[in-house]
Each structure stands twice: as C-alpha cells, then as structure tokens.
Design a protein around this motif. Structure first.
Motif, PDB file in Angstrom:
ATOM      1  N   PRO A 141       0.814  -1.227   0.000  1.00 41.01           N
ATOM      2  CA  PRO A 141       0.000   0.000   0.000  1.00 41.01           C
ATOM      3  C   PRO A 141       0.843   1.271   0.000  1.00 41.01           C
ATOM      4  CG  PRO A 141      -0.843  -1.547   1.616  1.00 41.01           C
ATOM      5  CD  PRO A 141       0.460  -2.098   1.116  1.00 41.01           C
ATOM      6  N   LYS A 142       1.990   1.245   0.675  1.00 44.87           N
ATOM      7  CA  LYS A 142       2.849   2.429   0.722  1.00 44.87           C
ATOM      8  C   LYS A 142       3.597   2.623  -0.596  1.00 44.87           C
ATOM      9  CE  LYS A 142       3.516   2.275   5.717  1.00 44.87           C
ATOM     10  NZ  LYS A 142       2.225   1.705   5.928  1.00 44.87           N
ATOM     11  N   SER A 196      -4.590   3.520  -1.105  1.00 43.20           N
ATOM     12  CA  SER A 196      -5.358   3.924   0.064  1.00 43.20           C
ATOM     13  C   SER A 196      -6.842   3.778  -0.262  1.00 43.20           C
ATOM     14  CB  SER A 196      -5.040   5.369   0.427  1.00 43.20           C
ATOM     15  OG  SER A 196      -5.427   6.217  -0.643  1.00 43.20           O
ATOM     16  N   ASP A 197      -7.679   4.087   0.704  1.00 37.01           N
ATOM     17  CA  ASP A 197      -9.119   4.054   0.453  1.00 37.01           C
ATOM     18  C   ASP A 197      -9.498   5.064  -0.625  1.00 37.01           C
ATOM     19  OD1 ASP A 197      -9.522   2.074   2.322  1.00 37.01           O
ATOM     20  OD2 ASP A 197      -9.947   3.492   3.946  1.00 37.01           O
TER      21      ASP A 197
END
Length: 101
Positions: A71-72, A77-78
């Motif tokens: 994710p990073k 992200s959402d």
C-alpha cells in the motif's frame, strides 16, 4: 468483483503474481528441481518436505509484504480505491452510451 468487496484489484493481482513463482515442491516445478531429481540423489518425498516449508515461508513473506509495503509503495489507500472504481465506472458508462455504429 472488486466493487462488491471494496478491495482495490492490486491487492489481489500483485500477491497472486508473486505467489505463482512459489513452485518448489515437485521435480517438474522448475528446471533446477528436475536436474537435481534426475541425479537420483533426492527422492520426491524429500523435495515435498522441504518444498512445503519453503512454500509456507514464501506465503508469509508475500502476505506480510502485501499488507504492509505494497500500500505504501503503490499508494493504495481508500481514496485510491474510490478513484479507481469511479474512473472504471465512468469509462464503462461512456462505452455503453458511445455507439458509433
């Protein structure tokens, strides 16, 4: 499928792509496995025993990487998921209404 679960497709695609390379168990899995097995020094059961351990370690590493680093690195992200589904929905609706026949 992704819209119903709310999961960005990258969370499914990237770990799956890495997981297909976890073929350690059988002689036919990779050329080096076949070469070692053809020497006659190792039995199939020996390859299975060590292959299962390596598959479990590989699964844990991929799971850890997919839940923490991915994710990073990819900015998942959402908000990125909302944008992805919005763009996908917009493109599909434009394709339905754009009939140039």
């Amino acid at each position: 499928q992704g819209r119903s679960s709310g999961i960005h497709p990258a969370f499914l695609i990237l770990p799956s792509t890495l997981a297909v390379s976890l073929a350690f168990m059988l002689p036919i899995a990779t050329p080096p496995n076949a070469i070692v097995f053809a020497s006659g020094a190792i039995r199939v059961i020996d390859m299975i025993k060590s292959g299962v351990v390596m598959n479990i370690i590989g699964f844990l590493v991929i799971f850890f990487a997919a839940t923490t680093w991915m994710p990073k690195i990819f900015g998942l992200s959402d908000r990125a998921t909302e944008i992805f589904f919005h763009l996908n929905t917009t493109a599909n609706s434009q394709r339905l209404y754009n009939t140039t026949g």
